[in-house]
Design an enzyme around this catalytic site. Structure first.
Site, PDB file in Angstrom:
ATOM      1  N   THR A  17     -35.186  40.835  33.616  1.00  0.00           N
ATOM      2  CA  THR A  17     -34.885  42.225  33.954  1.00  0.00           C
ATOM      3  C   THR A  17     -35.102  43.183  32.781  1.00  0.00           C
ATOM      4  OG1 THR A  17     -32.540  41.898  33.429  1.00  0.00           O
ATOM      5  CG2 THR A  17     -33.227  41.571  35.723  1.00  0.00           C
ATOM      6  N   GLY A  18     -35.375  42.663  31.590  1.00  0.00           N
ATOM      7  CA  GLY A  18     -35.666  43.521  30.451  1.00  0.00           C
ATOM      8  C   GLY A  18     -37.099  44.022  30.498  1.00  0.00           C
ATOM      9  N   THR A 101     -39.161  34.667  21.681  1.00  0.00           N
ATOM     10  CA  THR A 101     -38.371  35.530  20.801  1.00  0.00           C
ATOM     11  C   THR A 101     -38.644  35.265  19.322  1.00  0.00           C
ATOM     12  OG1 THR A 101     -36.615  35.472  22.469  1.00  0.00           O
ATOM     13  CG2 THR A 101     -36.042  36.324  20.294  1.00  0.00           C
ATOM     14  N   GLU A 102     -38.856  36.343  18.555  1.00  0.00           N
ATOM     15  CA  GLU A 102     -38.958  36.223  17.104  1.00  0.00           C
ATOM     16  C   GLU A 102     -37.658  36.686  16.467  1.00  0.00           C
ATOM     17  OE1 GLU A 102     -41.667  38.860  15.087  1.00  0.00           O
ATOM     18  OE2 GLU A 102     -41.627  40.278  16.753  1.00  0.00           O
ATOM     19  N   GLU A 211     -51.922  27.712   8.951  1.00  0.00           N
ATOM     20  CA  GLU A 211     -51.775  28.822   8.029  1.00  0.00           C
ATOM     21  C   GLU A 211     -50.945  28.356   6.843  1.00  0.00           C
ATOM     22  OE1 GLU A 211     -49.964  31.862  10.401  1.00  0.00           O
ATOM     23  OE2 GLU A 211     -47.956  31.015  10.231  1.00  0.00           O
ATOM     24  N   HIS A 249     -45.384  35.392   9.105  1.00  0.00           N
ATOM     25  CA  HIS A 249     -44.460  34.419   9.642  1.00  0.00           C
ATOM     26  C   HIS A 249     -43.444  33.997   8.593  1.00  0.00           C
ATOM     27  CE1 HIS A 249     -47.384  33.019  13.020  1.00  0.00           C
ATOM     28  NE2 HIS A 249     -46.620  34.018  13.406  1.00  0.00           N
TER      29      HIS A 249
END
Length: 299
Positions: A17-18, A101-102, A211, A249
């Site tokens: 719902t976000g 999510t970060e 990386e 990151h």
């Protein structure tokens, strides 16, 4: 065939719902993914209209699983809520949790990874774009229109480089593309994906994108040498990164000779992996290997 995600996968979206949850739900549906509902305890019993479908909103993941048979969840909730969301999904029997999510605290990631592992739930992420099996299904935020199905498997720490390598090889196509995330602690590793692609009869070549920071690529190189028979082509980002500085990151930190792009490239090349100096050169290496009698599209 594909790894981890197929057209039979039934997907819930925690945070549907976000704004971000709604946007990416619509994109997943447009890609053909079987999104069957969402979870938001404060809006339980409601619905979400997306791409012409009316999706139910459940109060808990368990309710969603029982009502829809969902076996995959995409976690699009704020960092402070992520630990509880993943643990709830694991307790409900979800087999695959994609954590987009970060900014998730490392101690929370450690806790929910251990909890999920104990319950047989695979976690991809956090801080990742998710995964896509083109032409079948996608779970996360990888756009579905970059590339179609084919016989290349892709595993990458970087979301942006996932997209770029998909674009570079869009004429060839992919079995599955997995963005594992660049945080210090992630649920699914290069080695996990290498093992799955090695066992996948429809994956003929593997592209590994790494990386700077940590030793994941060095450990992947040792695994390739011992266990992978399929050709692997690699790319490592970060040759110009300054020592001791976080680069994008949270896991991309270089300290001395540890975690440098050069060390990773050398380890991969010692394991027989051809490593491109740029994404475009990496794509050329893939085409060269595929040109040696290997098929480039499904039968």
């Amino acid at each position: 065939m594909a790894i981890y995600l197929t057209e039979q996968s039934r997907i819930l979206v925690q945070g549907i719902t976000g704004a971000e949850g709604g946007r990416h739900t619509r994109r997943m549906l447009a890609a053909g993914s079987d999104v069957v509902g969402g979870v938001n305890p404060r809006k339980a019993g409601g619905t979400v209209d997306a791409e012409g479908r009316v999706l139910p909103v459940f109060g808990t993941v368990r309710e969603g699983v029982e009502a829809t048979g969902a076996d995959v969840t995409v976690v699009l909730v704020p960092p402070a809520s992520t630990r509880a969301a993943v643990m709830e999904a694991a307790d409900a029997g979800i087999r695959l949790a994609v954590v987009v999510t970060e900014g998730v605290p490392v101690h929370d990631a450690v806790a929910f990874h251990a909890h999920a592992r104990a319950r047989g739930t695979r976690v991809i992420g956090p801080n990742c774009p998710g995964l896509i099996s083109p032409g079948r299904s996608g779970a996360g935020i990888i756009p579905a229109d970059i590339a179609g199905p084919g016989r290349v498997g892709l595993v990458s720490r970087s979301g942006t480089l996932t997209y770029q390598l998909m674009h570079e090889l869009r004429d060839i196509g992919f079995s599955t593309c997995v963005g594992i995330g660049g945080d210090p602690v992630v649920g699914t590793t290069h080695i996990d994906c290498l093992t799955a692609f090695e066992d996948d009869p429809d994956t003929e070549l593997i592209v590994l994108v790494g990386e700077i920071g940590g030793d994941a690529e060095e450990r992947a190189a040792a695994h390739i040498r011992a266990h992978v028979t399929k050709p692997v082509v690699g790319y490592v980002a970060g040759f110009t990164a300054p020592e001791g500085r976080t680069m994008g990151h949270a896991g991309a930190i270089v300290s001395g000779s540890s975690g440098t792009a050069r060390a990773k490239r050398e380890a991969l090349e010692a394991a027989g992996v051809q490593v491109g100096r740029t994404p475009t050169e990496t794509a050329r290496l893939v085409r060269a290997r595929l040109g040696r009698g290997m098929r480039t599209a499904p039968d």
